[in-house]
Design a protein around this motif. Structure first.
Motif, PDB file in Angstrom:
ATOM      1  N   PRO A 158      -3.727  -3.398   8.316  1.00 18.17           N
ATOM      2  CA  PRO A 158      -3.034  -2.160   7.936  1.00 18.17           C
ATOM      3  C   PRO A 158      -2.521  -1.432   9.186  1.00 18.17           C
ATOM      4  O   PRO A 158      -3.199  -1.391  10.220  1.00 18.17           O
ATOM      5  CB  PRO A 158      -4.121  -1.343   7.231  1.00 18.17           C
ATOM      6  N   ALA A 159      -1.317  -0.896   9.085  1.00 21.14           N
ATOM      7  CA  ALA A 159      -0.697  -0.189  10.209  1.00 21.14           C
ATOM      8  C   ALA A 159       0.240   0.870   9.645  1.00 21.14           C
ATOM      9  O   ALA A 159       0.324   1.075   8.429  1.00 21.14           O
ATOM     10  CB  ALA A 159       0.053  -1.175  11.107  1.00 21.14           C
ATOM     11  N   THR A 160       0.938   1.543  10.549  1.00 21.80           N
ATOM     12  CA  THR A 160       1.910   2.561  10.165  1.00 21.80           C
ATOM     13  C   THR A 160       3.217   2.320  10.906  1.00 21.80           C
ATOM     14  O   THR A 160       3.208   1.960  12.089  1.00 21.80           O
ATOM     15  CB  THR A 160       1.382   3.968  10.508  1.00 21.80           C
ATOM     16  N   ILE A 161       4.324   2.495  10.204  1.00 17.67           N
ATOM     17  CA  ILE A 161       5.641   2.539  10.840  1.00 17.67           C
ATOM     18  C   ILE A 161       6.038   4.003  10.936  1.00 17.67           C
ATOM     19  O   ILE A 161       6.136   4.698   9.916  1.00 17.67           O
ATOM     20  CB  ILE A 161       6.690   1.754  10.034  1.00 17.67           C
ATOM     21  N   ASP A 162       6.233   4.490  12.148  1.00 22.79           N
ATOM     22  CA  ASP A 162       6.661   5.874  12.335  1.00 22.79           C
ATOM     23  C   ASP A 162       8.135   6.021  11.960  1.00 22.79           C
ATOM     24  O   ASP A 162       8.955   5.134  12.262  1.00 22.79           O
ATOM     25  CB  ASP A 162       6.476   6.304  13.787  1.00 22.79           C
ATOM     26  N   ILE A 163       8.471   7.122  11.318  1.00 18.16           N
ATOM     27  CA  ILE A 163       9.860   7.460  11.019  1.00 18.16           C
ATOM     28  C   ILE A 163      10.079   8.932  11.328  1.00 18.16           C
ATOM     29  O   ILE A 163       9.117   9.697  11.489  1.00 18.16           O
ATOM     30  CB  ILE A 163      10.237   7.159   9.546  1.00 18.16           C
ATOM     31  N   GLY A 190      13.127   2.734  -0.875  1.00 18.02           N
ATOM     32  CA  GLY A 190      13.100   1.887   0.303  1.00 18.02           C
ATOM     33  C   GLY A 190      13.054   0.420  -0.074  1.00 18.02           C
ATOM     34  O   GLY A 190      13.264   0.040  -1.222  1.00 18.02           O
ATOM     35  N   PRO A 191      12.756  -0.445   0.899  1.00 13.27           N
ATOM     36  CA  PRO A 191      12.769  -1.894   0.654  1.00 13.27           C
ATOM     37  C   PRO A 191      11.575  -2.350  -0.165  1.00 13.27           C
ATOM     38  O   PRO A 191      10.664  -1.577  -0.453  1.00 13.27           O
ATOM     39  CB  PRO A 191      12.712  -2.466   2.074  1.00 13.27           C
ATOM     40  N   ARG A 192      11.592  -3.615  -0.528  1.00  7.03           N
ATOM     41  CA  ARG A 192      10.506  -4.176  -1.316  1.00  7.03           C
ATOM     42  C   ARG A 192       9.200  -4.118  -0.535  1.00  7.03           C
ATOM     43  O   ARG A 192       9.187  -4.261   0.695  1.00  7.03           O
ATOM     44  CB  ARG A 192      10.817  -5.612  -1.734  1.00  7.03           C
ATOM     45  N   ARG A 193       8.134  -3.869  -1.265  1.00  5.24           N
ATOM     46  CA  ARG A 193       6.817  -3.897  -0.645  1.00  5.24           C
ATOM     47  C   ARG A 193       6.371  -5.352  -0.479  1.00  5.24           C
ATOM     48  O   ARG A 193       6.711  -6.207  -1.281  1.00  5.24           O
ATOM     49  CB  ARG A 193       5.812  -3.155  -1.508  1.00  5.24           C
ATOM     50  N   VAL A 194       5.607  -5.608   0.570  1.00  4.42           N
ATOM     51  CA  VAL A 194       5.178  -6.964   0.876  1.00  4.42           C
ATOM     52  C   VAL A 194       3.657  -7.032   0.751  1.00  4.42           C
ATOM     53  O   VAL A 194       2.941  -6.162   1.252  1.00  4.42           O
ATOM     54  CB  VAL A 194       5.609  -7.372   2.299  1.00  4.42           C
ATOM     55  N   ARG A 234       0.816  -1.211   0.000  1.00  5.83           N
ATOM     56  CA  ARG A 234       0.000   0.000   0.000  1.00  5.83           C
ATOM     57  C   ARG A 234       0.853   1.265   0.000  1.00  5.83           C
ATOM     58  O   ARG A 234       0.333   2.359  -0.242  1.00  5.83           O
ATOM     59  CB  ARG A 234      -0.914   0.012   1.239  1.00  5.83           C
ATOM     60  N   GLN A 235       2.146   1.146   0.304  1.00  6.80           N
ATOM     61  CA  GLN A 235       3.049   2.293   0.339  1.00  6.80           C
ATOM     62  C   GLN A 235       3.362   2.752  -1.084  1.00  6.80           C
ATOM     63  O   GLN A 235       3.870   1.965  -1.898  1.00  6.80           O
ATOM     64  CB  GLN A 235       4.355   1.930   1.065  1.00  6.80           C
ATOM     65  N   PRO A 236       3.076   4.000  -1.429  1.00 10.67           N
ATOM     66  CA  PRO A 236       3.340   4.469  -2.792  1.00 10.67           C
ATOM     67  C   PRO A 236       4.830   4.675  -3.043  1.00 10.67           C
ATOM     68  O   PRO A 236       5.635   4.731  -2.115  1.00 10.67           O
ATOM     69  CB  PRO A 236       2.581   5.799  -2.859  1.00 10.67           C
ATOM     70  N   GLY A 237       5.180   4.824  -4.308  1.00  9.87           N
ATOM     71  CA  GLY A 237       6.566   5.084  -4.678  1.00  9.87           C
ATOM     72  C   GLY A 237       7.374   3.806  -4.766  1.00  9.87           C
ATOM     73  O   GLY A 237       6.876   2.703  -4.546  1.00  9.87           O
TER      74      GLY A 237
END
Length: 207
Positions: free
Chosen positions: A185-190, A161-165, A155-158
């Motif tokens: 669905p969740a979020t990783i904070d950066i 970064g690493p491969r989408r799973v 779901r992450q656009p672009g």
């Protein structure tokens, strides 16, 4: 987030030859606190028993478990990150072990765990290393034990970064000896984007 840097390598695999290079400065995933999704699991009582944090980085999730009074171990291949984790433990008055160890070879620890936490490790692996990692987990998680994972989502656009799973990839990885309980669905904070990264929060049980 087209300018997002490579997101994570901490524990195994070789998308970066020297994991210590990622900790020459402060990487974006090193937010100085547990990820909210894992903190919610802790508050719900889902993190129990002996806890292993794979690809622990600077140790926030192992230290979260230690703060709950649990036996906590973190493993990583980045010695700079492990040194930082040990400093944090001392500063916070918490007891946790931090070991330099390859997450694809966890059987070498000679130990078993009730809970394994993984924030940002699973998604760095290619197919071969992913299979080795899951087999490695199977060797150290007790029957009935749980594996909780936060990973980059498709779901992450672009494309940075690493491969989408995908959900399908997760389900396919955890078939032999596992039960996939949930993929949410969740979020990783950066530190570099207030919106964080779209992720999956995965709960798997060893059967």
């Amino acid at each position: 987030m087209s300018d997002m840097p490579p997101y994570r390598h901490s524990g195994a695999g070789n998308p970066w030859r020297n994991p210590d290079d990622l900790y020459a400065g402060r990487p974006p995933w090193d937010i100085g606190r547990p990820q909210p999704a894992f903190l919610a699991l802790a508050e719900a009582g889902a993190i129990q028993g002996r806890v292993l944090d794979v690809g622990c980085g600077t140790g926030e999730h192992a230290l979260m478990a230690a703060g709950l009074g649990l036996d906590a171990t973190g493993v990583d291949l980045a010695s700079r990150a492990l040194d930082a984790a040990r400093r944090k433990a001392g500063e916070r008055g918490l007891t946790a072990r931090f070991l330099c160890h390859d997450a694809r070879r966890l059987a070498g620890l000679g130990e078993y765990f009730d809970t394994v936490l993984d924030c940002g490790l699973f998604h760095i692996f290619d197919d071969n290393d992913r299979s080795a990692f899951v087999g490695s987990l199977r060797s150290v998680v007790k029957q009935g034990g749980r594996y909780f994972m936060l990973c980059f989502s498709d779901r992450q656009p672009g494309g940075q970064g690493p491969r989408r799973v995908t959900r399908g990839e997760i389900e396919a990885a955890f078939t032999d000896g596992w039960r996939v309980d949930s993929i949410d669905p969740a979020t990783i904070d950066i530190t570099t984007d207030p919106d964080g990264i779209r992720a999956w929060l995965v709960a798997v049980t060893r059967i």
